[in-house]
Design an enzyme around this catalytic site. Structure first.
Site, PDB file in Angstrom:
ATOM      1  CE  LYS A  44       1.371  -8.712  -1.032  1.00 60.88           C
ATOM      2  NZ  LYS A  44       1.357  -8.877  -2.510  1.00 60.88           N
ATOM      3  CB  SER A  83      -2.506  -9.358  -3.535  1.00 55.89           C
ATOM      4  OG  SER A  83      -1.125  -9.307  -3.803  1.00 55.89           O
ATOM      5  CB  SER A 128      -0.220  -8.057  -6.567  1.00 58.71           C
ATOM      6  OG  SER A 128      -1.299  -8.942  -6.660  1.00 58.71           O
TER       7      SER A 128
END
Lengths: 95, 496
Positions: free
Chosen positions: B79, B159, B183
């Site tokens: 990420k 997210s 998330s």
């Protein structure tokens, strides 16, 4: 408690985010929607309840008070938008 | 050589590497090829093929000598929130445009030490603030899943939307995510993958761009529960550089996956039965409870009375912490600085830089956070929210003290929704996505989502298992039992 445009402008100022005059009414409206949602918390009886300060009950660790790092001027300045002569450069701070 | 190596799970690839059936170079090339063809998903936003190939060759050498750590040679995505030395990372934000970290986050270092191969950085909502990956400076990540007979683009969730899309589309074997209010777990549920949010303190936060420090945790996003167990073991561990990192031994999570949950007590929280809950979610949940009961667990009704206050508490505390964390983006030390007009001083520089650099949602949260922390409102909002957080945590402590081993709940209130569908919604509507996940962050507990079914339109749906603090092993074992019983094998049809 409702947020008006003057308050919205003050919050933006405190957060150091430039918000144009004509965007303030919509911003104030969004704040009011979110704060209206948060208002529910007033229903809860929190008498005698301690605010949570640590997710896991643990004492913060202490470490030896000694230098473990340093001499990294180039690495620290490497990403600066404006670095000169080993310093961060910024616009005029003093009037 | 096997076909489509990118489709392997971590466990399958690891075992194939150990047997010598494949090499890490072959696995890595297969993933890099899949990434090349995946532009329409917009999942990988900074690709690192040179680093990947170098690490793959090193892994193959280690495998040859028989010195293969847990993730040796396994290609994964990272990420964009994790700092990785020498590789651009900007937390999905314009304000960090051009930022190249001079250091490596502890979690990505742990993964590299375990032999993992980094393929690149993955799309995400700006500063991890969002539930649909629509606040990213890179543009939307796209869910590889589509509704049957409909080619509308769907959100992979957020997210960690890029991570979820990449794992579901087999662009990598697994990916890292971070979870502040859901998330990891919500995007996993939206993409038919497994996502773990560990106990707060299990994974070091050092080197991960901070959103809300008391809530943020990194975790694995994988194709199976076993893979999550493998990867969590490699990510976790005490780190002196994070003062909230727990000084506890990391158990052998994979070794705890027996699938035997006989005699375990699983709680079903009645407050999670929300008004207007879709019948499909309700059925998924009761089917999940039946599966665990059939596997020998005792299912009990439990009460977590403060559940309805979790979202409002979160939307005070997370913005408050974020406003403080975001103060560092000032146009001085890294990232974007606005062009200034004649006579502009330092305040104009801050204000213009932050107005240009932060997107709308991030600005909104930074300002809400500023407000709830400001003089005169601190007690009314921030302190009150912290007190209600104590009560939310106490709800869980009470049920665990009463003998509940784990809790079963839905992961999300719906399947993946369409990109742009929530555009005109009130921000609070979007926040409701986190309704089942956010309590876990507030209480610091571990949670995992597992895909257990499809909705009427052919989209994946997930259930969530919430564990006791530090008992990820037991939690994963319950999730493993659920995974086996559900037998979820559906994959998105390739259209990209």
């Amino acid at each position: 408690m409702s947020i008006d445009q003057t308050t919205a402008a003050r919050i933006a100022k405190l957060a150091r985010i430039k918000v144009e005059e004509d965007a303030l009414p919509e911003l104030a409206e969004e704040f009011n929607a979110i704060l209206g949602f948060i208002e529910q918390l007033n229903e809860v009886d929190v008498e005698g309840v301690e605010p949570m300060t640590s997710v896991t009950p643990q004492r913060l660790k202490q470490r030896a008070d000694e230098v473990t790092d340093g001499n990294q001027q180039a690495a620290i300045l490497a990403n600066a938008p404006d670095a000169r002569e080993g310093f961060f450069a910024v616009p005029k701070v003093m009037e | 050589m096997m076909d489509e190596l990118n489709k392997l799970s971590l466990a399958e690839a690891r075992d194939a590497l150990k047997r010598g059936d494949v090499t890490s170079v072959e696995l890595t090339e297969s993933c890099l090829g899949a990434i090349e063809g995946s532009g329409a998903l917009n999942a990988f936003v900074h690709k690192t093929p040179e680093i990947a190939m170098e690490r793959a060759r090193a892994a193959d050498e280690r495998l040859q000598t028989g010195d293969a750590p847990a993730m040796c040679g396994l290609p994964i995505g990272i990420k964009d929130l994790f700092c990785t030395k020498g590789v651009p990372g900007q937390a999905g934000s314009r304000i960090l445009q051009g930022f190249v970290p001079e250091y490596e986050s502890t979690v990505t270092q742990n993964l590299a030490d375990a032999g993992a191969v980094m393929l690149g950085k993955l799309n995400m909502d700006e500063f991890a603030m969002g539930s649909s990956n629509e606040t990213s400076v890179y543009g939307n990540a796209v869910n590889p899943w589509r509704r049957s007979g409909d080619d509308a683009q769907l959100t992979p969730g957020g997210s960690s939307g890029g991570s979820a899309a990449a794992v579901a589309a087999d662009l990598c074997l697994a990916a890292t995510g971070t979870d502040t209010g859901g998330s990891i777990r919500q995007p996993a549920a939206f993409t038919g993958t497994v996502g773990v949010k560990p106990t707060y303190g299990r994974c070091s936060r050092w080197g991960i761009v901070a959103f809300a420090c008391s809530l943020d945790q990194a975790g694995p996003m994988t194709k199976s529960v076993r893979d999550s167990a493998i990867m969590l073991g490699a990510m976790a561990g005490h780190d002196p550089k994070d003062s909230t990192s727990a000084d506890l031994a990391v158990p052998d999570f994979e070794g705890m996956l027996t699938g035997d949950i006989k005699g375990k007590t699983i709680g079903i929280p009645r407050e999670y039965r929300m008004e207007g809950m879709p019948a499909e979610i309700e059925k998924l949940w009761s089917d999940g409870a039946d599966m665990l009961r059939d596997a020998g667990a005792k299912i009990v009704d439990i009460s977590l009375p403060h559940t309805k206050y979790a979202l409002p508490v979160y939307y005070v505390l997370a913005p408050a912490e974020a406003s403080s964390n975001l103060a560092r983006y000032d146009g001085v030390r890294y990232g974007h600085r606005a062009k200034l007009a004649q006579g502009d001083g330092i305040n104009e520089m801050y204000e213009k830089t932050r107005a240009e650099g932060f997107g709308h949602e991030v600005q909104r949260r930074a300002m809400i956070g500023t407000y709830v922390l400001s003089a005169g409102f601190y007690d009314a909002y921030y302190n009150r929210a912290r007190k209600v957080r104590t009560l939310i945590k106490r709800d869980f402590e009470t049920v665990f003290a009463d003998g509940v081993d784990a809790i079963l709940a839905p992961a999300t209130p719906s399947a993946a929704f369409g990109l742009g569908e929530m555009k005109d919604a009130d921000p609070v509507q979007m926040y409701l996505n986190d309704v089942f996940t956010v309590t876990v962050n507030l209480a610091g507990l571990p949670g995992v989502t597992v895909p257990t079914g499809l909705d009427g339109q052919g989209l994946p749906l997930g259930l969530q298992v919430i564990g006791r603090p530090w008992e990820e092993g037991e939690m994963l074992n319950a999730a493993f039992a659920l995974e086996r019983a559900a037998g979820f094998v559906a994959k998105p049809e390739k259209w990209w």
